[in-house]
Scaffold this motif. Structure first.
Motif, mmCIF file in Angstrom:
data_model
loop_
_atom_site.group_PDB
_atom_site.id
_atom_site.type_symbol
_atom_site.label_atom_id
_atom_site.label_comp_id
_atom_site.label_asym_id
_atom_site.label_seq_id
_atom_site.Cartn_x
_atom_site.Cartn_y
_atom_site.Cartn_z
ATOM 1 N N ASN A 180 0.829 -1.203 0.000
ATOM 2 C CA ASN A 180 0.000 0.000 0.000
ATOM 3 C C ASN A 180 0.861 1.250 0.000
ATOM 4 O OD1 ASN A 180 -2.407 -1.509 0.173
ATOM 5 N ND2 ASN A 180 -2.137 -1.718 2.386
ATOM 6 N N LEU A 181 0.476 2.218 -0.801
ATOM 7 C CA LEU A 181 1.205 3.476 -0.897
ATOM 8 C C LEU A 181 0.408 4.587 -0.235
ATOM 9 C CD1 LEU A 181 2.336 3.213 -4.622
ATOM 10 C CD2 LEU A 181 3.645 2.608 -2.580
ATOM 11 N N LYS A 182 1.044 5.302 0.660
ATOM 12 C CA LYS A 182 0.399 6.406 1.366
ATOM 13 C C LYS A 182 1.251 7.657 1.221
ATOM 14 C CE LYS A 182 -2.559 3.492 3.312
ATOM 15 N NZ LYS A 182 -3.992 3.453 3.017
ATOM 16 N N CYS A 183 0.583 8.799 1.102
ATOM 17 C CA CYS A 183 1.341 10.046 0.967
ATOM 18 C C CYS A 183 1.469 10.765 2.307
ATOM 19 C CB CYS A 183 0.697 10.966 -0.071
ATOM 20 S SG CYS A 183 -0.944 11.531 0.375
ATOM 21 N N ASN A 184 0.793 10.269 3.356
ATOM 22 C CA ASN A 184 0.923 10.892 4.665
ATOM 23 C C ASN A 184 0.714 9.838 5.754
ATOM 24 O OD1 ASN A 184 0.623 12.655 7.021
ATOM 25 N ND2 ASN A 184 0.456 14.285 5.505
ATOM 26 N N ILE A 185 1.485 9.931 6.799
ATOM 27 C CA ILE A 185 1.454 8.920 7.848
ATOM 28 C C ILE A 185 0.137 8.926 8.624
ATOM 29 C CG2 ILE A 185 2.473 10.251 9.740
ATOM 30 C CD1 ILE A 185 4.286 7.679 10.175
ATOM 31 N N PHE A 186 -0.622 10.028 8.549
ATOM 32 C CA PHE A 186 -1.928 10.046 9.203
ATOM 33 C C PHE A 186 -2.793 8.888 8.739
ATOM 34 C CE2 PHE A 186 -1.385 14.872 8.827
ATOM 35 C CZ PHE A 186 -0.634 14.928 9.979
ATOM 36 N N LYS A 187 -2.703 8.571 7.448
ATOM 37 C CA LYS A 187 -3.583 7.557 6.869
ATOM 38 C C LYS A 187 -3.304 6.173 7.447
ATOM 39 C CE LYS A 187 -4.527 10.095 2.623
ATOM 40 N NZ LYS A 187 -4.009 11.374 3.131
ATOM 41 N N CYS A 188 -2.092 5.944 7.892
ATOM 42 C CA CYS A 188 -1.764 4.662 8.529
ATOM 43 C C CYS A 188 -2.485 4.551 9.873
ATOM 44 C CB CYS A 188 -0.267 4.547 8.758
ATOM 45 S SG CYS A 188 0.713 4.761 7.279
ATOM 46 N N ILE A 189 -2.410 5.618 10.654
ATOM 47 C CA ILE A 189 -3.051 5.634 11.962
ATOM 48 C C ILE A 189 -4.565 5.536 11.824
ATOM 49 C CG2 ILE A 189 -3.487 7.066 14.003
ATOM 50 C CD1 ILE A 189 -0.722 6.017 14.080
ATOM 51 N N GLN A 190 -5.114 6.216 10.817
ATOM 52 C CA GLN A 190 -6.570 6.262 10.653
ATOM 53 C C GLN A 190 -7.175 4.894 10.367
ATOM 54 O OE1 GLN A 190 -6.802 9.232 7.610
ATOM 55 N NE2 GLN A 190 -6.638 10.946 9.043
ATOM 56 N N GLU A 191 -6.392 3.976 9.849
ATOM 57 C CA GLU A 191 -6.911 2.652 9.509
ATOM 58 C C GLU A 191 -6.918 1.683 10.690
ATOM 59 O OE1 GLU A 191 -4.528 1.373 6.271
ATOM 60 O OE2 GLU A 191 -5.495 2.683 4.804
ATOM 61 N N ILE A 192 -6.339 2.088 11.811
ATOM 62 C CA ILE A 192 -6.228 1.196 12.970
ATOM 63 C C ILE A 192 -7.401 1.432 13.917
ATOM 64 C CG2 ILE A 192 -4.806 0.508 14.936
ATOM 65 C CD1 ILE A 192 -2.374 1.560 13.363
ATOM 66 N N ASN A 193 -8.063 0.361 14.329
ATOM 67 C CA ASN A 193 -9.158 0.448 15.288
ATOM 68 C C ASN A 193 -8.592 0.238 16.696
ATOM 69 O OD1 ASN A 193 -11.432 0.289 16.852
ATOM 70 N ND2 ASN A 193 -12.489 -1.214 15.581
ATOM 71 N N PHE A 194 -8.301 1.331 17.393
ATOM 72 C CA PHE A 194 -7.666 1.226 18.698
ATOM 73 C C PHE A 194 -8.644 0.783 19.783
ATOM 74 C CE2 PHE A 194 -4.708 4.125 16.497
ATOM 75 C CZ PHE A 194 -3.546 3.394 16.672
ATOM 76 N N LEU A 195 -9.946 0.850 19.509
ATOM 77 C CA LEU A 195 -10.918 0.307 20.461
ATOM 78 C C LEU A 195 -10.699 -1.192 20.638
ATOM 79 C CD1 LEU A 195 -13.420 0.421 22.257
ATOM 80 C CD2 LEU A 195 -14.827 0.314 20.178
ATOM 81 N N ASP A 196 -10.382 -1.886 19.550
ATOM 82 C CA ASP A 196 -10.100 -3.322 19.650
ATOM 83 C C ASP A 196 -8.900 -3.576 20.550
ATOM 84 O OD1 ASP A 196 -12.202 -3.901 17.984
ATOM 85 O OD2 ASP A 196 -10.976 -4.123 16.179
ATOM 86 N N TYR A 197 -7.877 -2.724 20.441
ATOM 87 C CA TYR A 197 -6.690 -2.878 21.293
ATOM 88 C C TYR A 197 -7.031 -2.565 22.751
ATOM 89 C CZ TYR A 197 -3.758 -3.385 17.165
ATOM 90 O OH TYR A 197 -3.186 -3.854 16.004
ATOM 91 N N PHE A 198 -7.903 -1.580 22.958
ATOM 92 C CA PHE A 198 -8.358 -1.248 24.306
ATOM 93 C C PHE A 198 -9.043 -2.458 24.942
ATOM 94 C CE2 PHE A 198 -11.861 0.296 27.038
ATOM 95 C CZ PHE A 198 -11.138 1.030 27.981
ATOM 96 N N ARG A 199 -9.934 -3.087 24.205
ATOM 97 C CA ARG A 199 -10.672 -4.244 24.719
ATOM 98 C C ARG A 199 -9.759 -5.432 25.025
ATOM 99 N NH1 ARG A 199 -15.416 -3.321 20.230
ATOM 100 N NH2 ARG A 199 -16.929 -2.267 21.596
ATOM 101 N N ALA A 200 -8.635 -5.491 24.307
ATOM 102 C CA ALA A 200 -7.711 -6.623 24.484
ATOM 103 C C ALA A 200 -6.564 -6.305 25.441
ATOM 104 C CB ALA A 200 -7.147 -7.036 23.125
ATOM 105 N N SER A 201 -6.585 -5.141 26.078
ATOM 106 C CA SER A 201 -5.486 -4.725 26.962
ATOM 107 C C SER A 201 -5.299 -5.717 28.107
ATOM 108 C CB SER A 201 -5.758 -3.336 27.532
ATOM 109 O OG SER A 201 -5.775 -2.356 26.524
#
Length: 335
Positions: A180-201
């Motif tokens: 995947n090609l991205k022109c800004n690092i924001f787009k990488c973060i935007q694709e991650i669902n951190f709620l799932d990581y919260f639930r799995a903490s």
């Protein structure tokens, strides 16, 4: 979580970008610095970026950035701050560089990506793609992202071929991958669902990392207003949240959103609800130099509350989750 690979072009993105995209590209650099400082996502760099920039007289100096800023109306960035951020990034990438690798393909893939920032750059880009393919295959990663500053990119590079030989050796000879090609690092973060990581903490450091990452995802323009070492979770927070279905149960999303709300208010010094010494008291509970606060998670049923401490507007510690009738807050551990 996907690996993120930073190319030489991305370091130059404020200078290479159009006038219209200058501030977004510059914010990307500030955000990349924050990502590295807080170790938010798996980030790797093209091999010897500093050497390539220096040998081709492309190092993004304060003077070069100022020349670009002169054409940007009411620019919010200073050339000194951007130059310092870039220098900090480049001085902290040694442990995160991927080794250069070469693949001898049975059928040479069409990489469909070009750059002309210096002579023979396209050859280096092929080496970069080969290097990250080797890195991804040998680390058995499922996802892959390469960050590139070119503003009009195809979505991805498709690789479907067989490796005859490679240096270093590759574990898998049959390669089928989408880079995947991205022109800004924001787009990488935007694709991650951190709620799932919260639930799995499983510990308070997991909680801190996913909450901080979500906050940066929502407010990249405010990434300089808060550091991860300003946020703490009490050692009893995880058990209290799990016990009240606020971690991986019915109220997990509401709790997640409430913590984000509190931090949004906290980093802008906005009003938060004081925790009183008792139900009949107007006096806020304190502990040494820390003040107690609480917020509603649910308003019906047991009426869950989120209790936390703030010290001198610099540090916040989330204490526990509990029903409204308990009126209990743990003594702070880190304040």
């Amino acid at each position: 979580m996907k690996n993120t690979y930073i190319s030489c072009e991305y370091i130059l993105s404020p200078i290479l970008s159009s006038i219209e995209n200058f501030e977004e590209s510059s914010l990307g650099i500030i955000f990349l610095k924050k990502i590295l400082e807080e170790n938010l996502i798996n980030t790797y760099f093209e091999y010897d970026i500093v050497g390539k920039l220096n040998s081709n007289n492309l190092f993004p100096t304060e003077k070069a950035i100022q020349s670009k800023i002169n054409d940007v109306e009411d620019c919010i960035f200073s050339p000194k701050d951007l130059s310092r951020s870039i220098n900090w990034i480049l001085s902290n990438i040694d442990d995160n560089e991927i080794s250069e690798g070469i693949i001898d393909w049975q059928n040479e893939p069409n990489y469909e990506i070009t750059s002309f920032i210096y002579k023979d750059r396209n050859d280096d880009l092929k080496i970069l793609i080969d290097s990250l393919i080797i890195h991804l295959e040998n680390t058995k990663k499922d996802g892959e992202i390469i960050i590139h500053s070119t503003e009009e990119l195809k979505n991805s590079i498709s690789l479907n071929s067989i490796v005859k030989d490679s240096d270093p050796k590759i574990l898998n000879s049959k390669i089928y991958r989408e880079i995947n090609l991205k022109c800004n690092i924001f787009k990488c973060i935007q694709e991650i669902n951190f709620l799932d990581y919260f639930r799995a903490s499983i510990d308070k450091e997991d909680l801190k990392a996913c909450i901080f990452s979500e906050l940066m995802k929502r407010h990249p323009e405010k990434c300089c207003l808060l550091r991860m070492d300003q946020i703490y979770f009490h050692s009893g927070f995880l058990d209290s949240a799990r016990r009240n279905q606020a971690l991986d149960g019915n109220f997990s999303q509401t709790t997640f959103e409430k913590i984000i709300f509190i931090l949004e208010q906290f980093m802008q010094s906005k009003y938060l609800t004081p925790y009183r010494e008792s139900a009949s008291s107007n006096k806020q509970k304190t502990f040494n130099e820390s003040n107690a606060y609480r917020e509603h998670i649910t308003s019906s049923g047991v009426g869950l509350r989120l209790m936390y401490w703030i010290k001198s507007k610099n540090i916040i510690e989330f204490s526990r989750v509990g029903p409204k009738h308990e009126l209990i807050i743990n003594d702070p551990e880190f304040l």
